[in-house]
Design a protein around this motif. Sequence first.
Motif, PDB file in Angstrom:
ATOM      1  N   MET A   1       0.820  -1.189   0.000  1.00  0.00           N
ATOM      2  CA  MET A   1       0.000   0.000   0.000  1.00  0.00           C
ATOM      3  C   MET A   1       0.868   1.259   0.000  1.00  0.00           C
ATOM      4  N   MET A   2       1.942   1.242   0.771  1.00  0.00           N
ATOM      5  CA  MET A   2       2.831   2.404   0.852  1.00  0.00           C
ATOM      6  C   MET A   2       3.483   2.667  -0.504  1.00  0.00           C
ATOM      7  N   ARG A   3       3.852   1.605  -1.206  1.00  0.00           N
ATOM      8  CA  ARG A   3       4.493   1.730  -2.510  1.00  0.00           C
ATOM      9  C   ARG A   3       3.569   2.407  -3.511  1.00  0.00           C
ATOM     10  N   LYS A   4       2.310   2.036  -3.489  1.00  0.00           N
ATOM     11  CA  LYS A   4       1.347   2.621  -4.423  1.00  0.00           C
ATOM     12  C   LYS A   4       1.095   4.094  -4.126  1.00  0.00           C
ATOM     13  N   LEU A   5       1.098   4.458  -2.858  1.00  0.00           N
ATOM     14  CA  LEU A   5       0.902   5.855  -2.478  1.00  0.00           C
ATOM     15  C   LEU A   5       2.045   6.721  -2.997  1.00  0.00           C
ATOM     16  N   ILE A   6       3.277   6.289  -2.780  1.00  0.00           N
ATOM     17  CA  ILE A   6       4.440   7.045  -3.240  1.00  0.00           C
ATOM     18  C   ILE A   6       4.455   7.115  -4.763  1.00  0.00           C
ATOM     19  N   GLU A   7       4.109   6.027  -5.410  1.00  0.00           N
ATOM     20  CA  GLU A   7       4.063   5.999  -6.873  1.00  0.00           C
ATOM     21  C   GLU A   7       3.012   6.979  -7.396  1.00  0.00           C
ATOM     22  N   TYR A   8       1.858   7.008  -6.790  1.00  0.00           N
ATOM     23  CA  TYR A   8       0.785   7.924  -7.198  1.00  0.00           C
ATOM     24  C   TYR A   8       1.209   9.387  -7.031  1.00  0.00           C
ATOM     25  N   GLY A  64       2.537   6.110   8.049  1.00  0.00           N
ATOM     26  CA  GLY A  64       1.990   4.808   7.699  1.00  0.00           C
ATOM     27  C   GLY A  64       2.769   3.670   8.326  1.00  0.00           C
ATOM     28  N   GLY A  65       4.078   3.820   8.394  1.00  0.00           N
ATOM     29  CA  GLY A  65       4.917   2.796   9.002  1.00  0.00           C
ATOM     30  C   GLY A  65       4.681   2.672  10.492  1.00  0.00           C
ATOM     31  N   THR A  66       4.482   3.807  11.154  1.00  0.00           N
ATOM     32  CA  THR A  66       4.198   3.793  12.593  1.00  0.00           C
ATOM     33  C   THR A  66       2.884   3.076  12.845  1.00  0.00           C
ATOM     34  N   ARG A  67       1.944   3.320  11.986  1.00  0.00           N
ATOM     35  CA  ARG A  67       0.630   2.672  12.122  1.00  0.00           C
ATOM     36  C   ARG A  67       0.745   1.157  12.004  1.00  0.00           C
ATOM     37  N   GLU A  68       1.667   0.705  11.146  1.00  0.00           N
ATOM     38  CA  GLU A  68       1.883  -0.730  10.955  1.00  0.00           C
ATOM     39  C   GLU A  68       2.956  -1.292  11.878  1.00  0.00           C
ATOM     40  N   GLY A  69       3.613  -0.429  12.648  1.00  0.00           N
ATOM     41  CA  GLY A  69       4.667  -0.875  13.545  1.00  0.00           C
ATOM     42  C   GLY A  69       5.957  -1.213  12.827  1.00  0.00           C
ATOM     43  N   ARG A  70       6.271  -0.469  11.749  1.00  0.00           N
ATOM     44  CA  ARG A  70       7.453  -0.729  10.943  1.00  0.00           C
ATOM     45  C   ARG A  70       8.282   0.534  10.789  1.00  0.00           C
ATOM     46  N   HIS A  71       9.564   0.356  10.577  1.00  0.00           N
ATOM     47  CA  HIS A  71      10.439   1.468  10.246  1.00  0.00           C
ATOM     48  C   HIS A  71      10.431   1.603   8.726  1.00  0.00           C
ATOM     49  N   THR A  72      10.267   2.815   8.213  1.00  0.00           N
ATOM     50  CA  THR A  72      10.216   3.024   6.772  1.00  0.00           C
ATOM     51  C   THR A  72      11.228   4.084   6.355  1.00  0.00           C
ATOM     52  N   SER A  73      11.646   3.991   5.100  1.00  0.00           N
ATOM     53  CA  SER A  73      12.599   4.940   4.550  1.00  0.00           C
ATOM     54  C   SER A  73      12.342   5.097   3.063  1.00  0.00           C
ATOM     55  N   LEU A  74      12.593   6.295   2.533  1.00  0.00           N
ATOM     56  CA  LEU A  74      12.404   6.578   1.114  1.00  0.00           C
ATOM     57  C   LEU A  74      13.713   7.099   0.543  1.00  0.00           C
TER      58      LEU A  74
END
Length: 77
Positions: A1-8, A64-74
Amino acid sequence: MMRKLIEYIAQSLVDDPSAVEVREVRNDRNALVLELHVGADDFGKVIGRQGRVAKAMRTLMRAGGTREGRHTSLEIQ
């Protein structure tokens, strides 16, 4: 889901949406790194003035990562 948001978001900003590519790279079990590739002419549009657009996309990913309990980076390349 995060990938599609960034792509959009990236496709909405650039002149050549077909050149936008987002890849998922997993570093750890609980970390997600997205690599955003755009055309050379559109690189500045994705970064924005003083990095504001890139910072906003990273903030959305962090939320979004905090909501899923994950660390994210772009990474923008």
